[in-house]
Design an enzyme around this catalytic site. Structure first.
Site, mmCIF file in Angstrom:
data_model
loop_
_atom_site.group_PDB
_atom_site.id
_atom_site.type_symbol
_atom_site.label_atom_id
_atom_site.label_comp_id
_atom_site.label_asym_id
_atom_site.label_seq_id
_atom_site.Cartn_x
_atom_site.Cartn_y
_atom_site.Cartn_z
ATOM 1 N N GLU A 291 0.829 -1.205 0.000
ATOM 2 C CA GLU A 291 0.000 0.000 0.000
ATOM 3 C C GLU A 291 0.865 1.257 0.000
ATOM 4 O O GLU A 291 1.724 1.459 0.867
ATOM 5 C CB GLU A 291 -0.902 0.000 1.244
ATOM 6 C CG GLU A 291 -1.661 1.283 1.488
ATOM 7 C CD GLU A 291 -2.744 1.543 0.456
ATOM 8 O OE1 GLU A 291 -2.875 2.710 0.026
ATOM 9 O OE2 GLU A 291 -3.428 0.577 0.084
ATOM 10 N N THR A 330 -5.534 1.862 -5.063
ATOM 11 C CA THR A 330 -5.229 0.442 -4.943
ATOM 12 C C THR A 330 -5.910 -0.365 -6.034
ATOM 13 O O THR A 330 -5.296 -1.243 -6.650
ATOM 14 C CB THR A 330 -5.654 -0.070 -3.559
ATOM 15 O OG1 THR A 330 -4.860 0.576 -2.553
ATOM 16 C CG2 THR A 330 -5.454 -1.575 -3.452
ATOM 17 N N HIS A 462 -1.111 3.118 5.457
ATOM 18 C CA HIS A 462 -2.326 3.866 5.095
ATOM 19 C C HIS A 462 -2.782 4.600 6.347
ATOM 20 O O HIS A 462 -2.698 4.070 7.447
ATOM 21 C CB HIS A 462 -3.413 2.889 4.618
ATOM 22 C CG HIS A 462 -4.593 3.543 3.968
ATOM 23 N ND1 HIS A 462 -5.466 4.377 4.638
ATOM 24 C CD2 HIS A 462 -5.061 3.461 2.690
ATOM 25 C CE1 HIS A 462 -6.405 4.793 3.813
ATOM 26 N NE2 HIS A 462 -6.190 4.255 2.627
ATOM 27 N N ASP A 514 1.225 -0.646 -5.004
ATOM 28 C CA ASP A 514 0.010 -0.470 -5.796
ATOM 29 C C ASP A 514 -0.036 0.914 -6.441
ATOM 30 O O ASP A 514 -0.494 1.083 -7.565
ATOM 31 C CB ASP A 514 -1.238 -0.712 -4.945
ATOM 32 C CG ASP A 514 -1.316 0.180 -3.705
ATOM 33 O OD1 ASP A 514 -0.348 0.901 -3.399
ATOM 34 O OD2 ASP A 514 -2.364 0.138 -3.012
ATOM 35 N N HIS A 515 0.459 1.910 -5.734
ATOM 36 C CA HIS A 515 0.497 3.289 -6.233
ATOM 37 C C HIS A 515 1.349 4.097 -5.276
ATOM 38 O O HIS A 515 1.810 3.585 -4.253
ATOM 39 C CB HIS A 515 -0.909 3.891 -6.343
ATOM 40 C CG HIS A 515 -1.667 3.904 -5.038
ATOM 41 N ND1 HIS A 515 -1.538 4.912 -4.105
ATOM 42 C CD2 HIS A 515 -2.556 3.028 -4.521
ATOM 43 C CE1 HIS A 515 -2.310 4.657 -3.065
ATOM 44 N NE2 HIS A 515 -2.944 3.516 -3.291
#
Length: 662
Positions: A291, A330, A462, A514-515
């Site tokens: 994440e 995501t 996150h 994911d990013h």
């Protein structure tokens, strides 16, 4: 205030309500402008346009809120004005409107802090997944204080309104129907203009993204995103004749040595033949999707010293230094990785209808005899993950408190039980706990002798950045640096435990983000904020090295398949990074409306209204400098995105179309 005076006495409260919204919305815009002042184009013309356009959007927004009460005022019988019913309806509507306004204004600050944007489709999605979002907000912000602030402001405004005699004026009005009709028609006309002719993107007058976002109104942007979370590529973007678009991509695959199965059809389905004569390897594969891990967090990529274990792992792996994520969420990363496809406009395929039984990397693993598992530390109903992965042949291992959103999905599901959890927040169990579950399931799979592919989605990096105490030198729940450091710590612990297992020697670990942690910037697409790390670790017979070739998320698994010497049928857009020639290196970057192709530090950006802008990307400053249009570059960009959209929209990604019917 001027606006209330423009309305007759019966509409005086409504005019005051409109004034309050316009004042507060303008103050929010000014506050956000000051917050992001270093990124805003502050030339007098651009700044003036930002504020003026923003004010016009405020007027349009509040007209929608004024419309139902304006209709009530117009039609409510004159003889009942000031009655208990009239007062009850009025006080309720006024209070509710103020609460909505105050909540949205306060929420805009938290949303801007995270995304540097007005509300968009992310905010719409957040409204759907209330448990995770409310829990996250509760863990990240002092909710009682924020609620208290909202209530204090609402009560203060109601008291002020009463003291100014506005309620009394409204309840004692003797206006005729004709007198009331004039302001109502004005409201209807404004609402009709904005509802029928003004789009949210019409506010985007500048090349500076911050000016464009500030010129919008949060509530208006929210409802625009609610209506337009899917975009038709052919309606909104530049296109080529379909056959020409496919021909361009097919020729690239053929030049790479791939054999098209249906060269005369609109298809990219092909056979990829192993180029080595050595036997194919079939190790277990564990993919860790991290994440929000930006390249800037790794020292080995020139960033901060937050990830000593990953920096060390880079020396022992195939480490890809120039890989870019396709999107900013995501689900967009999951789409790119599993489908190996450029981003399609609007919402991710993971969240769309007809996203089951597609040709994914999971199908390639299946054909090679692998079991397939999707691990998520939270409830996989969030963002439609269970439906997507379960509907594409993966078994689900998640917290197990939600349901598969689509009852037609038939898949095995395993819960992460309470006694397997040492720490949990709004998004799911701590990374160490999900990795413990992965090891437990790997032990079981090893006993069967069947190779396994595990897709593991982490959650700890996150907001609210909470994790078990005592693991790193940053307190839990404070700053993102803590989330990054804990992510690094957890991966190290996982690999150290895995090394003691009998299946480790025959297991390849793929690690990729994911990013990025943020996608915000002044440009149409902030290229630097798509740069992510990617590792392939523990491939037998493959020496560690750093790969500097420009590549995309979609290329990592096709590269792995090549390293394992697999011959397989593919419907994937991705290429083997290791065999790419310099002229073939490229990356896809985008958000839900902008679609970009990056090559040779040049970027073509496709936008709605069939726009295309061409830039030179200055890596040192992360600036996009306008270039004259390059027709060949533009056609290549269009071909990638048009073919991706065509295949999904016309069933060309479906297994029954790609494999079974042919």
């Amino acid at each position: 205030m001027l606006i209330p005076r423009l309305f007759p006495s019966r509409f005086r409260l409504l005019g005051y309500f409109i004034s309050i919204f316009l004042v507060l919305s303008s103050l929010v815009r000014i506050a956000l402008l000051i917050w992001s002042f270093s990124n805003v184009d502050t030339s007098l013309f651009k700044l003036g346009n930002t504020l003026l356009i923003g004010f016009l959007y405020d007027i349009g927004t509040v007209s929608f809120f004024a419309l139902p009460y304006g209709l009530y005022l117009l039609l409510f019988p004159k003889k009942w004005v000031g009655s208990v019913v009239d007062k009850g309806v009025t006080y309720f509507a006024y209070t509710l409107g103020l609460i909505i306004f105050m909540f949205s204004f306060l929420a805009e600050f938290t949303f801007w802090e995270e995304f540097q944007r007005r509300f968009n489709f992310i905010a719409v999605d957040y409204l759907v997944y209330t448990y995770e979002v409310v829990s996250n907000i509760n863990e990240s912000y002092p909710i009682p204080l924020l609620v208290g602030i909202i209530l204090v402001f609402v009560i203060a405004l109601i008291v002020l309104t009463k003291r100014k005699g506005i309620f009394k004026t409204t309840f004692t009005s003797t206006n005729t129907f004709r007198q009331k009709l004039v302001p109502f028609v004005v409201i209807v006309v404004i609402a009709a203009i904005f509802g029928l002719f003004v789009k949210n993107e019409s506010a985007e007058f500048s090349e500076n993204r911050y000016n464009n976002e500030l010129a919008k109104t949060g509530i208006y942007s929210f409802f625009a995103a609610f209506q337009n979370n899917e975009l038709s590529y052919t309606d909104f973007y530049k296109t080529l004749p379909v056959s020409e678009a496919f021909s361009k991509l097919q020729s690239q695959f053929v030049a790479n040595g791939d054999q098209l199965k249906f060269p005369n059809k609109n298809s990219i389905y092909r056979t990829i033949t192993a180029k080595d004569t050595v036997p194919a390897q079939k190790p277990n594969v564990i993919f860790i999707c991290i994440e929000s891990l930006s390249a800037e967090f790794l020292k080995t990529l020139g960033g901060e010293d937050f990830t000593p274990h990953l920096d060390a792992l880079a020396e022992e792996s195939l480490f890809f230094t120039n890989v870019f994520a396709t999107g900013t969420r995501t689900v967009r990363g999951m789409e790119a990785i599993t489908l190996s496809i450029p981003p399609t406009p609007g919402r991710s395929i993971v969240k769309r209808k007809n996203n089951q039984e597609l040709f994914t990397i999971g199908q390639v693993f299946k054909e090679q005899g692998y079991s397939r598992n999707f691990f998520y530390g939270g409830d996989g109903y969030f963002d439609n993950m269970n439906t997507f992965f379960g509907g594409n042949g993966f078994d689900i291992i998640d917290r197990g408190r939600g349901f598969l959103l689509d009852a037609s999905v038939k898949t095995k599901r395993t819960n992460i039980e309470d006694d397997e959890v040492t720490f949990e927040n709004a998004w799911g169990v701590a990374d160490v706990d999900i990795y413990s579950k992965v090891i437990k399931e790997a032990d079981k799979a090893h006993e069967t002798g069947t190779p396994f592919f595990d897709f593991v989605m982490t959650t700890s990096n996150h907001r609210p950045f909470t994790f078990p105490d005592g693991k790193i030198d940053v307190p839990s729940g404070t700053i993102r640096e803590g989330g990054v450091k804990y992510t690094d710590y957890a991966i190290h612990e996982f690999l150290e435990k895995a090394k003691k297992k009998p299946w480790f020697k025959n297991t390849v670990f793929v690690i990729m983000s994911d990013h990025c942690a943020s996608s915000a910037g002044r440009q149409e697409l902030d290229v630097k904020n798509y740069h992510i790390p990617a590792f392939i670790y523990n491939v037998q017979g493959v020496p560690s090295q750093k790969i500097d070739k420009l590549a995309s998320q979609i290329d990592v698994f096709p590269t792995l398949f090549s390293l394992l010497n697999w011959t397989y049928d593919s419907n994937l857009f991705g290429r083997d990074i290791l065999t790419m020639k310099p002229s073939e290196e490229r990356a896809f970057i985008g958000n839900y409306r902008k679609l970009g192709l990056l090559k040779d530090d040049k970027v073509m950006v496709l936008g709605v209204q069939k726009k295309a802008n061409f830039y030179s990307w200055e890596r040192a400053t992360n600036e996009l400098m306008p270039l004259p249009e390059d027709a060949s570059f533009l056609k290549e960009t269009i071909s990638y995105y048009q073919v991706a959209d065509y295949l999904f929209s016309n069933g060309g990604l479906q297994l029954k179309t790609v494999v079974l019917d042919n």
